[in-house]
Design an enzyme around this catalytic site. Sequence first.
Site, PDB file in Angstrom:
ATOM      1  N   GLY A 283      11.318 -15.855  -3.141  1.00 38.76           N
ATOM      2  CA  GLY A 283      11.387 -14.443  -2.775  1.00 38.76           C
ATOM      3  C   GLY A 283      11.263 -14.167  -1.337  1.00 38.76           C
ATOM      4  O   GLY A 283      12.123 -14.171  -0.576  1.00 38.76           O
TER       5      GLY A 283
ATOM      6  N   ILE B 201      17.144  -8.808  -9.911  1.00 38.24           N
ATOM      7  CA  ILE B 201      18.391  -8.249  -8.992  1.00 38.24           C
ATOM      8  C   ILE B 201      18.674  -6.820  -9.663  1.00 38.24           C
ATOM      9  O   ILE B 201      18.949  -6.528 -10.785  1.00 38.24           O
ATOM     10  CB  ILE B 201      19.756  -9.031  -9.307  1.00 38.24           C
ATOM     11  CG1 ILE B 201      19.345 -10.505  -8.954  1.00 38.24           C
ATOM     12  CG2 ILE B 201      20.762  -8.558  -8.545  1.00 38.24           C
ATOM     13  CD1 ILE B 201      18.879 -10.791  -7.337  1.00 38.24           C
TER      14      ILE B 201
ATOM     15  N   GLY C 184      -6.862  15.854 -10.566  1.00 40.03           N
ATOM     16  CA  GLY C 184      -7.727  15.207 -11.607  1.00 40.03           C
ATOM     17  C   GLY C 184      -7.422  14.605 -12.700  1.00 40.03           C
ATOM     18  O   GLY C 184      -6.151  13.862 -12.681  1.00 40.03           O
TER      19      GLY C 184
ATOM     20  N   GLU D 210      12.526  -5.988  -0.460  1.00 39.72           N
ATOM     21  CA  GLU D 210      13.057  -6.098   1.041  1.00 39.72           C
ATOM     22  C   GLU D 210      12.156  -6.471   2.075  1.00 39.72           C
ATOM     23  O   GLU D 210      11.943  -5.834   3.234  1.00 39.72           O
ATOM     24  CB  GLU D 210      13.701  -4.808   1.390  1.00 39.72           C
ATOM     25  CG  GLU D 210      15.063  -4.702   0.570  1.00 39.72           C
ATOM     26  CD  GLU D 210      15.878  -3.483   1.035  1.00 39.72           C
ATOM     27  OE1 GLU D 210      16.101  -3.128   2.192  1.00 39.72           O
ATOM     28  OE2 GLU D 210      16.575  -2.654   0.144  1.00 39.72           O
TER      29      GLU D 210
HETATM   30  C1  FAD Z   1      11.515  -3.567  -8.108  1.00 38.76           C
HETATM   31  C2  FAD Z   1      12.259  -4.674  -7.319  1.00 38.76           C
HETATM   32  C3  FAD Z   1      13.528  -4.751  -6.840  1.00 38.76           C
HETATM   33  C4  FAD Z   1      14.303  -5.837  -6.459  1.00 38.76           C
HETATM   34  N1  FAD Z   1      15.622  -5.966  -6.137  1.00 38.76           N
HETATM   35  C5  FAD Z   1      16.040  -7.002  -5.507  1.00 38.76           C
HETATM   36  C6  FAD Z   1      17.508  -7.168  -5.289  1.00 38.76           C
HETATM   37  O1  FAD Z   1      18.288  -6.079  -5.504  1.00 38.76           O
HETATM   38  N2  FAD Z   1      17.807  -8.348  -4.598  1.00 38.76           N
HETATM   39  C7  FAD Z   1      17.002  -9.312  -4.589  1.00 38.76           C
HETATM   40  O2  FAD Z   1      17.692 -10.395  -3.992  1.00 38.76           O
HETATM   41  N3  FAD Z   1      15.663  -9.304  -4.684  1.00 38.76           N
HETATM   42  C8  FAD Z   1      15.145  -8.093  -5.262  1.00 38.76           C
HETATM   43  N4  FAD Z   1      13.948  -8.026  -5.416  1.00 38.76           N
HETATM   44  C9  FAD Z   1      13.094  -9.081  -5.342  1.00 38.76           C
HETATM   45  C10 FAD Z   1      12.046  -9.173  -3.806  1.00 38.76           C
HETATM   46  O3  FAD Z   1      12.773  -8.844  -2.787  1.00 38.76           O
HETATM   47  C11 FAD Z   1      10.740 -10.145  -3.928  1.00 38.76           C
HETATM   48  O4  FAD Z   1      10.256  -9.648  -5.047  1.00 38.76           O
HETATM   49  C12 FAD Z   1      10.123  -9.961  -2.497  1.00 38.76           C
HETATM   50  O5  FAD Z   1      11.154 -10.697  -1.608  1.00 38.76           O
HETATM   51  C13 FAD Z   1       8.934 -10.911  -2.922  1.00 38.76           C
HETATM   52  O6  FAD Z   1       9.146 -12.112  -3.308  1.00 38.76           O
HETATM   53  P1  FAD Z   1       8.486 -12.603  -4.442  1.00 38.76           P
HETATM   54  O7  FAD Z   1       8.314 -11.404  -5.756  1.00 38.76           O
HETATM   55  O8  FAD Z   1       8.913 -14.129  -5.071  1.00 38.76           O
HETATM   56  O9  FAD Z   1       6.944 -12.680  -4.169  1.00 38.76           O
HETATM   57  P2  FAD Z   1       6.389 -13.963  -3.227  1.00 38.76           P
HETATM   58  O10 FAD Z   1       7.448 -14.353  -2.093  1.00 38.76           O
HETATM   59  O11 FAD Z   1       5.892 -14.916  -3.998  1.00 38.76           O
HETATM   60  O12 FAD Z   1       4.983 -13.170  -2.469  1.00 38.76           O
HETATM   61  C14 FAD Z   1       3.900 -13.178  -3.283  1.00 38.76           C
HETATM   62  C15 FAD Z   1       2.846 -12.601  -1.997  1.00 38.76           C
HETATM   63  O13 FAD Z   1       2.714 -13.726  -1.201  1.00 38.76           O
HETATM   64  C16 FAD Z   1       2.749 -12.710   0.213  1.00 38.76           C
HETATM   65  N5  FAD Z   1       3.538 -13.592   1.273  1.00 38.76           N
HETATM   66  C17 FAD Z   1       4.504 -14.009   1.420  1.00 38.76           C
HETATM   67  N6  FAD Z   1       4.839 -14.705   2.710  1.00 38.76           N
HETATM   68  C18 FAD Z   1       3.290 -15.001   3.177  1.00 38.76           C
HETATM   69  C19 FAD Z   1       2.847 -15.675   4.158  1.00 38.76           C
HETATM   70  N7  FAD Z   1       3.515 -16.384   5.207  1.00 38.76           N
HETATM   71  N8  FAD Z   1       1.520 -15.665   4.169  1.00 38.76           N
HETATM   72  C20 FAD Z   1       0.643 -15.080   3.139  1.00 38.76           C
HETATM   73  N9  FAD Z   1       1.264 -14.296   2.145  1.00 38.76           N
HETATM   74  C21 FAD Z   1       2.359 -14.189   2.304  1.00 38.76           C
HETATM   75  C22 FAD Z   1       3.508 -11.932  -0.007  1.00 38.76           C
HETATM   76  O14 FAD Z   1       3.582 -10.577   0.882  1.00 38.76           O
HETATM   77  C23 FAD Z   1       3.327 -11.347  -1.561  1.00 38.76           C
HETATM   78  O15 FAD Z   1       2.125 -10.590  -1.566  1.00 38.76           O
HETATM   79  C24 FAD Z   1      13.230  -6.883  -6.018  1.00 38.76           C
HETATM   80  C25 FAD Z   1      11.939  -6.751  -6.433  1.00 38.76           C
HETATM   81  C26 FAD Z   1      11.438  -5.717  -7.032  1.00 38.76           C
HETATM   82  C27 FAD Z   1       9.848  -5.621  -7.730  1.00 38.76           C
END
Ligand code: FAD
Length: 389
Positions: free
Chosen positions: A136, A162, A348, A372
């Site tokens: 992600g 996605i 409330g 994003e």
């Molecule tokens: C509603 C929704 C729509 C989406 N639509 C798309 C889409 O159309 N296309 C697509 O490709 N993706 C999409 N996504 C995916 C989205 O881009 C990812 O969820 C996002 O990039 C975070 O990745 P992850 O969920 O794997 O969380 P992780 O990357 O596992 O992150 C977990 C936590 O770790 C934190 N973190 C990250 N890096 C660090 C660091 N270096 N140090 C400390 N903490 C850190 C993050 O901020 C987060 O709090 C969507 C997600 C959602 C929820």
Amino acid sequence: MTPSTQHLALPFFDDVHRALAAGLVDWAAAQQVDETDDRAACREWVQLLGAGGWLRYCVPAAFGGALPRLDSRALVILRETLAFYSPLADFAFAMQGLGSGAITLAGTPAQQAAYLPHVASGKKIAAFALSEADAGSDAGAMTTSAVHTDKGWAINGTKTWISNGGIADFYVTFVKTEPDLGTRGITPFIVDADTPGLDASEHIAVMAPHPLATLAFNNCVVPGESQLGALNGGFKLAMQTLDIFRASVAAAALGMARRALAEAVNYSKHRSMFGGKLADFQLTQARLGEMAALVDAGALLTYRAAWLRDEGERTGNLVRVTSEAAMAKMTATENAQRVIDMALQMHGGLGVKVGTKVESLYRDIRSLRIYEGATEVQQLIIGKALLKG
Ligand SMILES: Cc1cc2nc3c(=O)[nH]c(=O)nc-3n(C[C@H](O)[C@H](O)[C@H](O)COP(=O)(O)OP(=O)(O)OC[C@H]3O[C@@H](n4cnc5c(N)ncnc54)[C@H](O)[C@@H]3O)c2cc1C
């Protein structure tokens, strides 16, 4: 309820933006879509937005767009206004732009002609497939790969989260073409939804209406002409696309925050208590003041990021706006969450009743702080840029 238009007088905007906002407010206020089924509603919004001419702002004029280039301030106005009325309408709009952005930036003339006019009319629904279960924030860790064969590129692997998954007509899909090269081994391909070997049927239910799916690629073969941009140049292209749309995520948050503030002002003026109205009390006035300042802080950072990018395009003196876009996205989404929470509190018990606007906004805003680039990722982008000097 209509959004205030005072901010349009700021020097960030031109007359073309003011005219766009005026027409859009009237149009958005008049639309009615049943959003019970997110996929059906999203399809309907794409059709309506296409018929209304608003999707033309997602592509350049040469391919049926409204303006010569993708204009960040127009995107910001569109997303802010649509999100004020319906976060799902905003989402449907945004995905047409995000899903086709890489084609606008790096597509061949044939790819641009085949997809962009249909994105602008709403005939084709677009999607952007980068994330995976274990990739992600760390996009370079993706494992979905494409191998060159006699028949074309064979894609294998799984993308998840996605947006528009299951309803899109095509997926701009980022995969590894050099598995050992991390972010320097990624290439995007345009994968039509009906390509054999692609299964987008696994729907993911989330807390607010939002069509989301997991995409399984099982020997999904696409022709060489579906490669988008330079081989192994995909990560840079994904980041360039996100640079444009990050400021627009901020704008969506802004639209939701403005709506929550308007709801809070309206409710406080009408809610009777202790022989007066909720708005009569200084605690309420102070809270509304805090909310308004949080909204404006997000707004100014958002407009700055959009203006800077447009100005760079206009003058040909392109500056990276990654840091400014990150500040806008982080501040506007975090502030919007706080503003919406405060508006809900002011309502409330009604604030948590299903069907109340602040209740749905409370759910709608949450994922904007994650996708994003989560807030923490934006903080890192800004901090690293500062240290680089
Ligand atoms: C509603 C929704 C729509 C989406 N639509 C798309 C889409 O159309 N296309 C697509 O490709 N993706 C999409 N996504 C995916 C989205 O881009 C990812 O969820 C996002 O990039 C975070 O990745 P992850 O969920 O794997 O969380 P992780 O990357 O596992 O992150 C977990 C936590 O770790 C934190 N973190 C990250 N890096 C660090 C660091 N270096 N140090 C400390 N903490 C850190 C993050 O901020 C987060 O709090 C969507 C997600 C959602 C929820």
